[in-house]
Design an enzyme around this catalytic site. Structure first.
Site, short mmCIF file in Angstrom:
data_model
loop_
_atom_site.label_atom_id
_atom_site.label_comp_id
_atom_site.label_asym_id
_atom_site.label_seq_id
_atom_site.Cartn_x
_atom_site.Cartn_y
_atom_site.Cartn_z
N ARG A 138 0.74 -1.04 -0.17
CA ARG A 138 0.05 0.15 -0.08
C ARG A 138 0.96 1.29 -0.08
O ARG A 138 0.55 2.28 -0.76
CB ARG A 138 -0.81 -0.13 1.20
CG ARG A 138 -2.08 1.10 1.24
CD ARG A 138 -2.96 0.95 0.27
NE ARG A 138 -4.00 2.04 0.25
CZ ARG A 138 -5.23 1.97 0.56
NH1 ARG A 138 -5.66 0.77 0.47
NH2 ARG A 138 -5.97 2.95 0.66
N LEU B 57 -12.23 6.47 -3.90
CA LEU B 57 -12.77 5.55 -2.93
C LEU B 57 -11.23 4.87 -2.26
O LEU B 57 -11.23 3.77 -1.86
CB LEU B 57 -13.78 4.65 -3.27
CG LEU B 57 -14.98 5.37 -3.58
CD1 LEU B 57 -15.96 3.92 -3.98
CD2 LEU B 57 -15.70 6.13 -2.45
N LEU C 85 -8.00 5.63 0.58
CA LEU C 85 -7.46 6.52 1.54
C LEU C 85 -6.08 6.66 0.98
O LEU C 85 -5.35 5.62 0.92
CB LEU C 85 -7.43 5.86 2.79
CG LEU C 85 -9.04 5.88 3.49
CD1 LEU C 85 -8.92 4.95 4.77
CD2 LEU C 85 -9.43 7.21 3.67
N VAL C 86 -5.39 8.08 1.00
CA VAL C 86 -4.08 8.18 0.73
C VAL C 86 -3.30 8.16 1.98
O VAL C 86 -3.82 8.13 3.17
CB VAL C 86 -3.99 9.36 -0.03
CG1 VAL C 86 -4.73 9.42 -1.18
CG2 VAL C 86 -4.32 10.75 1.12
N ASN D 88 -11.43 16.85 -0.53
CA ASN D 88 -12.19 15.88 -0.75
C ASN D 88 -13.83 16.36 -0.41
O ASN D 88 -14.15 16.72 0.52
CB ASN D 88 -11.92 14.61 0.16
CG ASN D 88 -12.96 13.47 -0.14
OD1 ASN D 88 -13.05 13.04 -1.09
ND2 ASN D 88 -13.69 13.09 1.21
N HIS E 112 -17.34 14.71 0.43
CA HIS E 112 -17.92 13.45 1.00
C HIS E 112 -19.55 13.64 1.15
O HIS E 112 -20.01 14.84 1.63
CB HIS E 112 -17.29 13.30 2.54
CG HIS E 112 -17.81 12.15 3.13
ND1 HIS E 112 -17.71 10.77 2.59
CD2 HIS E 112 -18.46 12.02 4.54
CE1 HIS E 112 -18.50 9.94 3.66
NE2 HIS E 112 -18.73 10.54 4.63
N GLY F 209 -6.51 11.13 8.83
CA GLY F 209 -7.50 10.35 9.38
C GLY F 209 -8.53 10.02 8.19
O GLY F 209 -8.25 10.41 6.93
N ASP G 6 -11.85 11.13 6.68
CA ASP G 6 -12.87 12.04 6.70
C ASP G 6 -12.77 12.94 7.96
O ASP G 6 -13.88 13.42 8.64
CB ASP G 6 -14.22 11.37 6.69
CG ASP G 6 -14.32 10.83 5.27
OD1 ASP G 6 -13.82 11.17 4.43
OD2 ASP G 6 -14.93 9.97 5.16
N1 LIG Z 1 -6.02 10.11 4.21
C1 LIG Z 1 -7.17 10.19 3.55
N2 LIG Z 1 -7.45 9.92 2.45
C2 LIG Z 1 -8.75 10.11 1.65
C3 LIG Z 1 -9.76 10.61 2.81
C4 LIG Z 1 -9.60 11.25 3.85
O1 LIG Z 1 -10.32 11.57 4.64
N3 LIG Z 1 -8.31 10.80 4.47
N4 LIG Z 1 -11.22 10.79 1.92
C5 LIG Z 1 -11.26 10.30 0.84
C6 LIG Z 1 -12.68 9.92 0.39
N5 LIG Z 1 -13.31 9.17 1.37
C7 LIG Z 1 -14.63 9.91 1.90
O2 LIG Z 1 -14.69 10.82 1.53
C8 LIG Z 1 -13.18 7.66 1.65
C9 LIG Z 1 -12.38 6.97 0.71
C10 LIG Z 1 -12.12 5.50 1.25
C11 LIG Z 1 -12.30 5.15 2.59
C12 LIG Z 1 -11.76 3.77 2.74
O3 LIG Z 1 -11.88 3.33 3.84
N6 LIG Z 1 -11.38 3.21 1.52
C13 LIG Z 1 -10.71 1.79 1.93
C14 LIG Z 1 -11.22 0.93 0.54
C15 LIG Z 1 -12.63 0.86 0.37
C16 LIG Z 1 -13.11 0.02 -0.87
O4 LIG Z 1 -12.52 0.45 -1.88
O5 LIG Z 1 -14.03 -0.71 -0.66
C17 LIG Z 1 -9.30 1.86 1.50
O6 LIG Z 1 -8.89 2.85 1.05
O7 LIG Z 1 -8.48 0.94 1.50
C18 LIG Z 1 -12.87 5.86 3.40
C19 LIG Z 1 -13.33 7.59 3.23
C20 LIG Z 1 -9.95 10.24 -0.22
N7 LIG Z 1 -8.97 9.99 0.62
N1 GAR Z 2 -16.47 8.90 0.83
C1 GAR Z 2 -16.15 9.09 -0.65
C2 GAR Z 2 -17.51 8.95 -1.19
O1 GAR Z 2 -18.33 8.18 -0.78
N2 GAR Z 2 -17.75 9.88 -2.05
C3 GAR Z 2 -18.80 10.06 -2.94
O2 GAR Z 2 -18.88 9.63 -4.02
C4 GAR Z 2 -19.82 10.30 -4.95
C5 GAR Z 2 -19.22 10.36 -6.08
O3 GAR Z 2 -20.19 10.46 -7.21
P1 GAR Z 2 -19.81 10.71 -8.76
O4 GAR Z 2 -18.90 9.50 -8.95
O5 GAR Z 2 -21.01 10.79 -9.56
O6 GAR Z 2 -18.92 11.93 -8.96
C6 GAR Z 2 -20.09 11.70 -4.23
O7 GAR Z 2 -21.37 11.56 -3.73
C7 GAR Z 2 -19.01 11.48 -2.96
O8 GAR Z 2 -19.42 12.33 -2.21
#
Ligand SMILES: Nc1nc2c(c(=O)[nH]1)N[C@@H](CN(C=O)c1ccc(C(=O)N[C@@H](CCC(=O)O)C(=O)O)cc1)CN2
Ligand code: GAR
EC number: 2.1.2.2
Length: 214
Positions: free
Chosen positions: A73, A98, A100-101, A115, A117, A151, A153
């Site tokens: 990762r 989707l 996490l960075v 981001n 959300h 973190g 979100d």
């Molecule tokens: N370090 C961060 N990276 C990202 C965040 C953040 O808050 N901190 N926000 C995201 C977008 N996001 C919600 O808004 C979000 C994206 C992904 C996950 C998560 O748990 N992902 C898992 C995989 C899930 C899957 O693919 O089914 C993972 O990364 O392994 C939670 C929240 C953008 N990046």
């Molecule tokens: N936590 C990450 C998450 O759930 N993000 C959500 O995915 C949708 C993307 O829509 P789109 O692909 O139609 O732009 C948006 O509603 C965004 O908030």
């Protein structure tokens, strides 16, 4: 009255995982140079997304950076940071991205990575915002734009928009109602941050720092 934008449009990379309707809203707005944003590339964490197709249709460079193509990762995180850096963006926007960075990405783009959300944070973080809101029985849902930190979100909030939860809502209807409010919020705030500048002090985000400092 001059119609010339005060600054060159700010280069932005958008990250997507799915449909890309938020991306499309940004692409549509950025057709107008006065909007202040130029999408220089669109990246995805998976192949074959409609989001990437939308970018290609708009003639914007795209790249895919999949976790499965990397040994760890951490290597994926560093590769994503490299791929984005190649386009020299001032801002990076997650629009339905989707993944996490991690530290490598945030070392390059911390404070410049936004981001959107689909929940009213700090309630319902993660990837099932509308479903979690519906299951909890809240009467108001919405979307949050924030500056990403390490973190999940938890970053400093830029803006929030609320929508009602209706008695007969399904996850699908609520998801779409949230997106309908989320798109204009993202377009407006991204444009303002690009045109006017912004500052993050602790948990407080202030827009208009260029304007106030001249
Ligand atoms: N370090 C961060 N990276 C990202 C965040 C953040 O808050 N901190 N926000 C995201 C977008 N996001 C919600 O808004 C979000 C994206 C992904 C996950 C998560 O748990 N992902 C898992 C995989 C899930 C899957 O693919 O089914 C993972 O990364 O392994 C939670 C929240 C953008 N990046
Ligand atoms: N936590 C990450 C998450 O759930 N993000 C959500 O995915 C949708 C993307 O829509 P789109 O692909 O139609 O732009 C948006 O509603 C965004 O908030």
């Amino acid at each position: 009255m001059s119609t010339t934008p005060p600054h060159e449009p700010v280069p932005v990379v958008v990250l997507v995982s799915g449909t890309g309707s938020l991306l499309q809203a940004i692409l549509d707005a950025s057709q107008d140079p006065a909007y202040g944003v130029r999408v220089v590339a669109v990246g995805a964490d998976r192949a074959g997304t409609l989001g990437v197709e939308r970018a290609e249709a708009a003639g914007i460079p795209t790249f895919v950076c999949q976790v499965a193509d990397h040994a760890t990762r951490e290597e994926w995180d560093a590769a994503l940071a490299e791929a984005v850096t190649a386009y020299e963006p001032q801002l990076v926007v997650s629009a339905g991205f989707l993944k996490l960075v991690g530290p490598a990405f945030l070392a390059r783009f911390g404070g410049r990575y936004l981001n959107s959300h689909n929940a009213l944070l700090p309630s319902f973080p993660g990837i099932h915002g509308p479903a979690d809101a519906l299951a909890y029985g809240v009467k108001v849902a919405g979307a949050t734009l924030f500056v990403v930190d390490e973190g999940v979100d938890t970053g400093a909030i830029v803006a929030q928009v609320a929508v009602p939860v209706l008695d007969d809502d399904t996850v699908e209807t609520l998801t779409e109602r949230i997106k309908a409010a989320e798109r204009p919020q993202l377009v407006e705030m991204l444009g303002r941050m690009a045109r006017e500048g912004y500052a993050v002090e602790g948990r407080r985000v202030t827009i208009g720092t260029w304007r106030s400092s001249g």
